[in-house]
Design a protein around this motif. Structure first.
Motif: not given
Length: 367
Positions: A96-97, A102, A105-106, A135, A142
């Motif tokens: 996630a960073h 997104p 990322a997942i 995520l 978060t």
């Protein structure tokens, strides 16, 4: 329509997993109830309540299914639950960073989590959900940042495993699961143990797994033990007419538990036998004694020298005793009544004579 309904009913009632009895399922449900409720309660007490951090995360529900429903699975062991969930959540937070998109990322987070769990030997299916939660978990996750994999994920996992160990112990189930020990040669020589000299070998099992080209949710040692047990059961079924009562010696030489070791040695040599059943004052079996025990203890009462007895019932198939009598340590199995009175004894010699006769009879039958 009726026959279709009958097939549907049979399918519904048939256990989905081998050994999944009604009792086992009910125990699993009770374990999940206690485990999840207490995990949430304890974790909430430790971290406090509020919107800043969840007291329990969703993947714990999936972990509870494995922990309480299939505790023998390699995927349900303590390191799999703790390491799989924590490392996967850490991978999710990192993805996630590092990855702005997104969707990418997942995908990366879950796939890398699988790779890391595989490399660290803690593969755990809910770990994929832990990575995904890190995520897409929302503001609470978060805001936690790199603390999230440890609190609440790692904390939840530790508490759940601890509760699982206590629960399974109270339920008299083995957890963590210990795979079946491979039979060992007890004589200190290079020969394979007797049970491994016939039938399939380790190389055959490896070749079969390679041919299947599938990952099975069972420890390799447990699979080996299962297949050997199937061999013995098939052997007992094919010669099932013979019972322990048919082949046992009935005039059994026994010794009292408070007699002297010297008397046991005298009886062993006098009757040229290797095992003496030890009985109490009511003639109930309490153990056995042989030359091994007498060497380790040359003086004193039999009660201080005896070992636990291997026993069987008179109506059990005789050939189910083969594993015990070929383990390299057991020279005889004592046949007892329900009240532990000694009815007879089956020695290695008795079993060898039985197997030889069965083989001879089979050879003489017409093709």
């Amino acid at each position: 329509m009726r026959s279709g309904g009958k097939r549907w009913g049979n399918w519904q009632l048939k256990p989905m997993l081998p050994g999944a009895t009604l009792r086992e399922r009910l125990v699993a449900c009770l374990g999940a109830l206690v485990g999840i409720a207490l995990t949430g309660l304890i974790s909430g007490w430790i971290v406090g309540k509020g919107p800043h951090i969840p007291m329990i995360v969703a993947p714990m529900g999936a972990s509870a299914v494995l922990l309480f429903a299939v505790p023998a699975s390699p995927l349900a062991q303590p390191w799999s639950i703790i390491g799989g969930n924590t490392l996967s959540a850490l991978i999710g937070v990192t993805a996630a960073h590092l990855i702005p998109d997104p969707v990418a990322a997942i995908g990366v987070g879950v796939s890398v989590a699988i790779a890391v769990m595989s490399l660290t030997r803690c593969l755990h299916p809910p770990g994929g959900a832990a990575a995904l939660t890190a995520l897409i978990g929302g503001p609470a996750v978060t805001s936690s940042g790199f603390l999230f994999p440890f609190v609440p994920v790692g904390l939840n996992s530790l508490v759940l495993v601890g509760l699982g160990i206590v629960f399974h112990r109270l339920a008299r189930r083995q957890y963590p699961h210990r795979p079946a020990a491979t039979p060992a040669n007890t004589h200190g020589t290079a020969d394979l143990p007797a049970p491994l000299r016939v039938g399939f070998r380790a190389g055959d099992l490896d070749a079969a797994l390679l041919t299947l080209d599938e990952t099975l949710d069972i420890d390799r040692a447990d699979l080996d033990r299962l297949l050997r047990e199937i061999e013995y059961k098939a052997l007992a079924r094919s010669h099932g007419a013979l019972t322990c009562a048919d082949i046992m010696s009935r005039d059994v030489v026994t010794i009292g538990m408070h007699e002297r070791v010297e008397r046991a040695r005298e009886l062993l040599f006098q009757h040229d036998i290797r095992t003496l059943p030890v009985v109490d004052a009511a003639d109930r079996l309490v153990g056995t004694v042989g030359l091994r025990e007498l060497i380790l203890r040359s003086m004193g009462d039999i009660a201080q020298a005896m070992s636990a007895a291997r026993t069987a019932g008179p109506d059990e198939p005789a050939l189910v005793l083969v594993p015990a009598l070929t383990d390299g340590r057991t020279h005889a199995v004592v046949v007892t009544a329900p009240d532990r009175r000694v009815l007879g004894i089956v020695t290695q010699t008795d079993m060898l004579a039985t197997l030889a006769r069965a083989a001879t009879t089979q050879a003489l039958l017409p093709p």
